[in-house]
Design a protein around this motif. Structure first.
Motif, PDB file in Angstrom:
ATOM      1  N   GLN A  38     -34.415  19.681   7.405  1.00  3.85           N
ATOM      2  CA  GLN A  38     -35.603  19.410   8.220  1.00  3.85           C
ATOM      3  C   GLN A  38     -35.688  20.360   9.406  1.00  3.85           C
ATOM      4  OE1 GLN A  38     -35.796  15.399   9.646  1.00  3.85           O
ATOM      5  NE2 GLN A  38     -37.819  15.636  10.576  1.00  3.85           N
ATOM      6  N   LYS A  39     -34.553  20.587  10.062  1.00  4.46           N
ATOM      7  CA  LYS A  39     -34.546  21.500  11.207  1.00  4.46           C
ATOM      8  C   LYS A  39     -34.888  22.920  10.770  1.00  4.46           C
ATOM      9  CE  LYS A  39     -31.326  18.983  14.213  1.00  4.46           C
ATOM     10  NZ  LYS A  39     -30.037  19.057  14.935  1.00  4.46           N
ATOM     11  N   PHE A  40     -34.347  23.322   9.617  1.00  6.73           N
ATOM     12  CA  PHE A  40     -34.632  24.671   9.105  1.00  6.73           C
ATOM     13  C   PHE A  40     -36.121  24.841   8.825  1.00  6.73           C
ATOM     14  CE2 PHE A  40     -35.207  27.501   5.466  1.00  6.73           C
ATOM     15  CZ  PHE A  40     -34.672  28.677   5.978  1.00  6.73           C
ATOM     16  N   ASN A  41     -36.702  23.817   8.152  1.00  3.04           N
ATOM     17  CA  ASN A  41     -38.130  23.888   7.833  1.00  3.04           C
ATOM     18  C   ASN A  41     -38.987  23.906   9.092  1.00  3.04           C
ATOM     19  OD1 ASN A  41     -37.675  23.910   5.083  1.00  3.04           O
ATOM     20  ND2 ASN A  41     -37.715  21.669   4.908  1.00  3.04           N
ATOM     21  N   GLU A  42     -38.568  23.106  10.097  1.00  5.99           N
ATOM     22  CA  GLU A  42     -39.316  23.096  11.344  1.00  5.99           C
ATOM     23  C   GLU A  42     -39.276  24.468  12.012  1.00  5.99           C
ATOM     24  OE1 GLU A  42     -37.631  19.976  13.638  1.00  5.99           O
ATOM     25  OE2 GLU A  42     -38.661  18.361  12.569  1.00  5.99           O
ATOM     26  N   GLY A  43     -38.089  25.106  11.980  1.00  2.00           N
ATOM     27  CA  GLY A  43     -37.963  26.441  12.568  1.00  2.00           C
ATOM     28  C   GLY A  43     -38.834  27.457  11.852  1.00  2.00           C
ATOM     29  N   VAL A  44     -38.853  27.395  10.495  1.00  2.00           N
ATOM     30  CA  VAL A  44     -39.682  28.323   9.725  1.00  2.00           C
ATOM     31  C   VAL A  44     -41.162  28.102  10.014  1.00  2.00           C
ATOM     32  CG1 VAL A  44     -40.391  28.981   7.390  1.00  2.00           C
ATOM     33  CG2 VAL A  44     -37.969  28.593   7.899  1.00  2.00           C
ATOM     34  N   ASP A  45     -41.572  26.820  10.017  1.00  2.13           N
ATOM     35  CA  ASP A  45     -42.979  26.515  10.293  1.00  2.13           C
ATOM     36  C   ASP A  45     -43.381  26.977  11.683  1.00  2.13           C
ATOM     37  OD1 ASP A  45     -43.197  25.398   7.800  1.00  2.13           O
ATOM     38  OD2 ASP A  45     -42.848  23.328   8.489  1.00  2.13           O
ATOM     39  N   LYS A  46     -42.484  26.811  12.631  1.00  2.00           N
ATOM     40  CA  LYS A  46     -42.779  27.228  13.998  1.00  2.00           C
ATOM     41  C   LYS A  46     -43.003  28.726  14.066  1.00  2.00           C
ATOM     42  CE  LYS A  46     -41.019  26.858  18.743  1.00  2.00           C
ATOM     43  NZ  LYS A  46     -39.905  26.388  19.586  1.00  2.00           N
ATOM     44  N   GLY A  47     -42.133  29.479  13.377  1.00  2.00           N
ATOM     45  CA  GLY A  47     -42.287  30.938  13.370  1.00  2.00           C
ATOM     46  C   GLY A  47     -43.577  31.370  12.716  1.00  2.00           C
ATOM     47  N   ILE A  48     -43.936  30.719  11.578  1.00  2.00           N
ATOM     48  CA  ILE A  48     -45.173  31.075  10.873  1.00  2.00           C
ATOM     49  C   ILE A  48     -46.393  30.763  11.736  1.00  2.00           C
ATOM     50  CG2 ILE A  48     -46.624  30.493   8.891  1.00  2.00           C
ATOM     51  CD1 ILE A  48     -44.056  30.082   7.287  1.00  2.00           C
TER      52      ILE A  48
END
Length: 229
Positions: A38-48
């Motif tokens: 979940q944290k990884f996905n949140e980080g990726v979404d934030k960057g996008i």
């Protein structure tokens, strides 16, 4: 009998407790993996999302700048029109100026460099491949044993340099060792002041006429000459 009963009962209780401990451990691992994902996905979404916001902001800024430039150009054109002067630049219009007060789009000719052009690939081809083949030299030994090299009308420079017409890998050859010329129906081999000399049928030469099946030696590379004419 009674002892066996209690022994079996105790064993089942132990197995049950062990199964509960393993289930709790697996649950904890799965929960930890879920949180990490979940944290990884949140980080990726934030960057996008950040990249998208930056791109949208840049596009909007560019559009606003372009709009401001057009409005400024209109004012300038009106000023030029009222003063009787001619508009300048690629957005200007020769003569009485732009009546609407806005900038005129440039013609396709003004973007000549940006237009698609057709290229003639024949201009990139080796010109030797398009010339008439009048004969060959075939390597009899060395690194090129068995290779044949085309001879074309005019001069055919042989040596180790990359710009030679016939490039031969031999440390005993000069950069431009010799040349074979075909002119007026005759073949002539000429030594180009090479260090180790040029030999035809085991005889050192500076210039020599060639006939079919002559053997040429450059450095330690022997070549057999074959003529079509």
């Amino acid at each position: 009998m009674i002892w066996d009963f209690f022994k079996g009962l105790g064993r089942s209780r132990v197995e049950e407790a062990r199964a509960k401990v393993q289930a709790k451990g697996m649950g904890a691992v799965a929960k930890a993996k879920g949180k990490a994902a979940q944290k990884f996905n949140e980080g990726v979404d934030k960057g996008i999302n950040k990249a998208k916001d930056g791109a949208v902001g840049a596009a909007k800024k560019g559009a606003d700048k372009a709009k401001g430039g057009q409005s400024g150009g209109g004012t300038s054109n009106q000023g030029n029109q009222s003063s009787g002067g001619k508009n300048m630049g690629i957005f200007g219009k020769k003569g009485g100026g732009n009546q609407s007060g806005g900038g005129q789009m440039p013609s396709p000719e003004q973007y000549d460099d940006a237009r698609t052009r057709a290229l003639n690939l024949d201009s990139f081809m080796d010109t030797r491949q398009r010339k008439e083949c009048v004969g060959w030299v075939v390597a009899l030994n060395g690194n090129h044993r068995g290779e044949d090299f085309r001879l074309v009308p005019g001069k055919n420079v042989m040596g180790t340099a990359a710009d030679c017409d016939i490039v031969i890998t031999d440390p005993y050859l000069s950069n431009q060792h010799a040349t074979i010329r075909y002119e007026d129906g005759e073949f002539v081999v000429v030594d180009l002041d090479s260090t180790n000399g040029t030999y035809v049928n085991d005889k050192r030469i500076s210039r020599c006429d060639l006939i079919d099946n002559d053997k040429i030696r450059l450095g330690r590379t022997e070549l057999k000459f074959k003529s079509l004419f």
